[in-house]
Scaffold this active site. Structure first.
Site, PDB file in Angstrom:
ATOM      1  N   ASP A  52      41.727  40.436  35.493  1.00 16.56           N
ATOM      2  CA  ASP A  52      40.702  39.878  35.486  1.00 16.56           C
ATOM      3  C   ASP A  52      40.667  38.491  35.468  1.00 16.56           C
ATOM      4  OD1 ASP A  52      37.448  41.113  34.596  1.00 16.56           O
ATOM      5  OD2 ASP A  52      37.566  38.925  34.859  1.00 16.56           O
ATOM      6  N   ASP A  89      43.101  36.923  40.325  1.00 11.53           N
ATOM      7  CA  ASP A  89      42.077  36.727  41.087  1.00 11.53           C
ATOM      8  C   ASP A  89      42.045  37.563  42.191  1.00 11.53           C
ATOM      9  OD1 ASP A  89      40.280  36.197  42.943  1.00 11.53           O
ATOM     10  OD2 ASP A  89      40.620  33.907  43.227  1.00 11.53           O
ATOM     11  N   VAL A  90      41.396  38.682  42.282  1.00  9.01           N
ATOM     12  CA  VAL A  90      41.403  40.011  43.427  1.00  9.01           C
ATOM     13  C   VAL A  90      41.318  39.492  44.786  1.00  9.01           C
ATOM     14  CG1 VAL A  90      40.736  41.630  41.966  1.00  9.01           C
ATOM     15  CG2 VAL A  90      39.249  40.589  43.184  1.00  9.01           C
ATOM     16  N   TYR A 112      25.618  41.320  49.209  1.00  7.38           N
ATOM     17  CA  TYR A 112      26.417  42.307  48.402  1.00  7.38           C
ATOM     18  C   TYR A 112      26.288  43.543  48.908  1.00  7.38           C
ATOM     19  CZ  TYR A 112      26.831  44.882  44.076  1.00  7.38           C
ATOM     20  OH  TYR A 112      27.403  45.869  43.027  1.00  7.38           O
ATOM     21  N   LYS A 140      29.577  45.860  50.148  1.00  9.20           N
ATOM     22  CA  LYS A 140      29.784  47.166  49.312  1.00  9.20           C
ATOM     23  C   LYS A 140      29.974  48.317  50.416  1.00  9.20           C
ATOM     24  CE  LYS A 140      30.330  46.299  44.974  1.00  9.20           C
ATOM     25  NZ  LYS A 140      31.128  46.348  44.236  1.00  9.20           N
ATOM     26  N   THR A 171      24.025  42.915  35.177  1.00  7.47           N
ATOM     27  CA  THR A 171      22.488  43.337  35.395  1.00  7.47           C
ATOM     28  C   THR A 171      21.623  42.817  34.124  1.00  7.47           C
ATOM     29  OG1 THR A 171      23.047  45.380  34.578  1.00  7.47           O
ATOM     30  CG2 THR A 171      22.987  45.176  36.955  1.00  7.47           C
TER      31      THR A 171
HETATM   32  N1  LIG Z   1      25.898  46.856  37.082  1.00  2.00           N
HETATM   33  C1  LIG Z   1      25.544  47.621  37.821  1.00  2.00           C
HETATM   34  O1  LIG Z   1      24.281  48.017  37.990  1.00  2.00           O
HETATM   35  C2  LIG Z   1      26.571  47.830  39.295  1.00  2.00           C
HETATM   36  C3  LIG Z   1      25.986  48.920  40.252  1.00  2.00           C
HETATM   37  C4  LIG Z   1      26.747  49.273  41.165  1.00  2.00           C
HETATM   38  C5  LIG Z   1      27.945  48.640  41.291  1.00  2.00           C
HETATM   39  N2  LIG Z   1      28.583  47.761  40.224  1.00  2.00           N
HETATM   40  C6  LIG Z   1      29.747  47.141  40.457  1.00  2.00           C
HETATM   41  O2  LIG Z   1      30.629  47.602  39.509  1.00  2.00           O
HETATM   42  C7  LIG Z   1      31.582  46.970  39.121  1.00  2.00           C
HETATM   43  C8  LIG Z   1      31.815  46.312  37.782  1.00  2.00           C
HETATM   44  O3  LIG Z   1      30.460  45.517  37.383  1.00  2.00           O
HETATM   45  P1  LIG Z   1      29.937  45.238  36.141  1.00  2.00           P
HETATM   46  O4  LIG Z   1      28.637  45.610  36.081  1.00  2.00           O
HETATM   47  O5  LIG Z   1      30.610  45.916  35.121  1.00  2.00           O
HETATM   48  O6  LIG Z   1      29.921  43.694  36.043  1.00  2.00           O
HETATM   49  P2  LIG Z   1      30.579  42.858  35.031  1.00  2.00           P
HETATM   50  O7  LIG Z   1      30.194  41.395  35.652  1.00  2.00           O
HETATM   51  O8  LIG Z   1      30.398  43.026  33.691  1.00  2.00           O
HETATM   52  O9  LIG Z   1      31.998  42.555  35.247  1.00  2.00           O
HETATM   53  C9  LIG Z   1      32.817  42.396  36.603  1.00  2.00           C
HETATM   54  C10 LIG Z   1      34.255  41.918  36.141  1.00  2.00           C
HETATM   55  O10 LIG Z   1      34.627  41.296  37.338  1.00  2.00           O
HETATM   56  C11 LIG Z   1      35.579  40.285  37.026  1.00  2.00           C
HETATM   57  N3  LIG Z   1      35.763  39.628  38.368  1.00  2.00           N
HETATM   58  C12 LIG Z   1      34.901  38.735  39.312  1.00  2.00           C
HETATM   59  N4  LIG Z   1      35.350  38.085  40.112  1.00  2.00           N
HETATM   60  C13 LIG Z   1      36.669  38.400  39.959  1.00  2.00           C
HETATM   61  C14 LIG Z   1      37.812  38.116  40.818  1.00  2.00           C
HETATM   62  N5  LIG Z   1      38.005  37.186  41.801  1.00  2.00           N
HETATM   63  N6  LIG Z   1      39.045  38.403  40.381  1.00  2.00           N
HETATM   64  C15 LIG Z   1      38.984  39.396  39.316  1.00  2.00           C
HETATM   65  N7  LIG Z   1      38.120  39.537  38.591  1.00  2.00           N
HETATM   66  C16 LIG Z   1      36.771  39.264  39.052  1.00  2.00           C
HETATM   67  C17 LIG Z   1      34.476  39.455  36.193  1.00  2.00           C
HETATM   68  O11 LIG Z   1      35.206  38.476  35.629  1.00  2.00           O
HETATM   69  C18 LIG Z   1      33.984  40.534  35.569  1.00  2.00           C
HETATM   70  O12 LIG Z   1      34.893  40.762  34.056  1.00  2.00           O
HETATM   71  C19 LIG Z   1      31.465  45.549  40.314  1.00  2.00           C
HETATM   72  O13 LIG Z   1      32.235  45.808  41.513  1.00  2.00           O
HETATM   73  C20 LIG Z   1      29.972  45.610  40.729  1.00  2.00           C
HETATM   74  O14 LIG Z   1      29.541  45.206  41.920  1.00  2.00           O
HETATM   75  C21 LIG Z   1      27.723  47.485  39.379  1.00  2.00           C
END
Ligand SMILES: NC(=O)c1ccc[n+]([C@@H]2O[C@H](COP(=O)([O-])OP(=O)(O)OC[C@H]3O[C@@H](n4cnc5c(N)ncnc54)[C@H](O)[C@@H]3O)[C@@H](O)[C@H]2O)c1
Length: 244
Positions: free
Chosen positions: A37, A58-59, A149, A153, A187
């Site tokens: 992360d 950093d991905v 976004y 995706k 969210t």
């Molecule tokens: N929460 C939702 O409703 C939802 C729905 C569909 C998809 N998603 C996807 O699920 C995944 C996880 O989301 P979440 O809801 O747990 O969010 P979150 O914000 O809790 O977690 C996302 C994590 O990604 C990390 N991150 C961001 N940019 C980064 C980078 N450049 N390099 C490394 N790490 C990085 C952040 O620091 C964070 O820890 C995401 O890809 C999100 O788009 C979320």
């Protein structure tokens, strides 16, 4: 016996939300987890779990991925599982989106998972096996969100299918999940807008939002050997939202 005994698993975005939930679940099932992360504070917290090592990544950086995967291989010898889960979101309307907004979104949400597949599959090919799961979004399936976004995706969905077709012969499986609205830090701001929250809940056939554990359980299955003949698979986890 655990469902991931002796597996070395990388979870990007593993320091928060669904990624953190997966880290916890995967270790309970016997895996050693590398939570990768960009958020160092949350990485320190997740590293307190037994068999979880937090590593900064950093991905969106090719160089970061090269150094990171090399370090993992040097320490653990192999990579069995990659969960491409890190991501960012934005609520910007189409009219407000700039070149830079578009570029950043795609660099993290689409190029990031591509880089993960690029670097990790090199080692998985040498090992003759591997399992990769990507976190896309229900917005990539339904007509929702004319923004960067949704586009990022959708791009990830295409990348994942192409990778499944390309890597099947190397015994590397690539699958993708499509979560609906899940209650995570990403969210959390929706909760402040009661009307928006009520509308989302009403629009979901199951009448509620999802929990991170419900996504983690599905990803656990796809990551594990139980899904040994599933590749190019797409699993929707959205309480029925996209079925309407
Ligand atoms: N929460 C939702 O409703 C939802 C729905 C569909 C998809 N998603 C996807 O699920 C995944 C996880 O989301 P979440 O809801 O747990 O969010 P979150 O914000 O809790 O977690 C996302 C994590 O990604 C990390 N991150 C961001 N940019 C980064 C980078 N450049 N390099 C490394 N790490 C990085 C952040 O620091 C964070 O820890 C995401 O890809 C999100 O788009 C979320």
């Amino acid at each position: 016996m655990g469902r991931l005994d002796n597996k070395i698993a990388i979870i990007t975005g593993g320091a928060s939300g669904m990624g953190a939930s997966m880290a916890e679940l995967f270790t309970k099932e016997g895996a050693i987890v590398i939570a990768a992360d960009i958020n160092e504070e949350n990485l320190a917290k997740i590293s307190e779990l037994e068999n979880v090592e937090g590593m900064k990544l950093d991905v969106s950086s090719d160089e970061n991925w090269a150094a990171f995967t090399k370090a993992v291989i040097e320490k653990y010898g192999r990579i069995d599982i990659l969960i491409n889960n890190a991501g960012i979101s934005s609520q910007k309307s189409p009219q407000d989106i700039t070149d830079q907004d578009w570029a950043i979104m795609h660099k993290i949400n689409s190029f990031g998972p591509f880089l993960g597949i690029k670097h990790v599959s090199k080692y998985m090919k040498e090992a003759g096996k591997g399992s990769i799961v990507n976190t896309s979004s229900y917005t990539a399936i339904i007509g929702s969100g004319l923004n960067s976004y949704t586009a990022s995706k959708g791009s990830l969905r295409a990348i994942a299918r192409a990778a499944a077709a390309e890597l099947g012969k190397s015994n590397i499986r690539v699958n993708t999940v499509f979560p609906g609205v899940i209650e995570t830090p990403m969210t959390a701001n929706i909760g402040q807008f009661k009307e928006a929250m009520d509308m989302l809940v009403r629009a979901t056939p199951m009448g509620r939002l999802g929990q991170p554990e419900e996504v983690a359980n599905a990803i656990l299955f796809l990551a594990s050997d139980e899904a040994s003949y599933i590749t190019g698979g797409e699993l929707v986890i959205d309480g029925g939202y996209s079925a309407q």
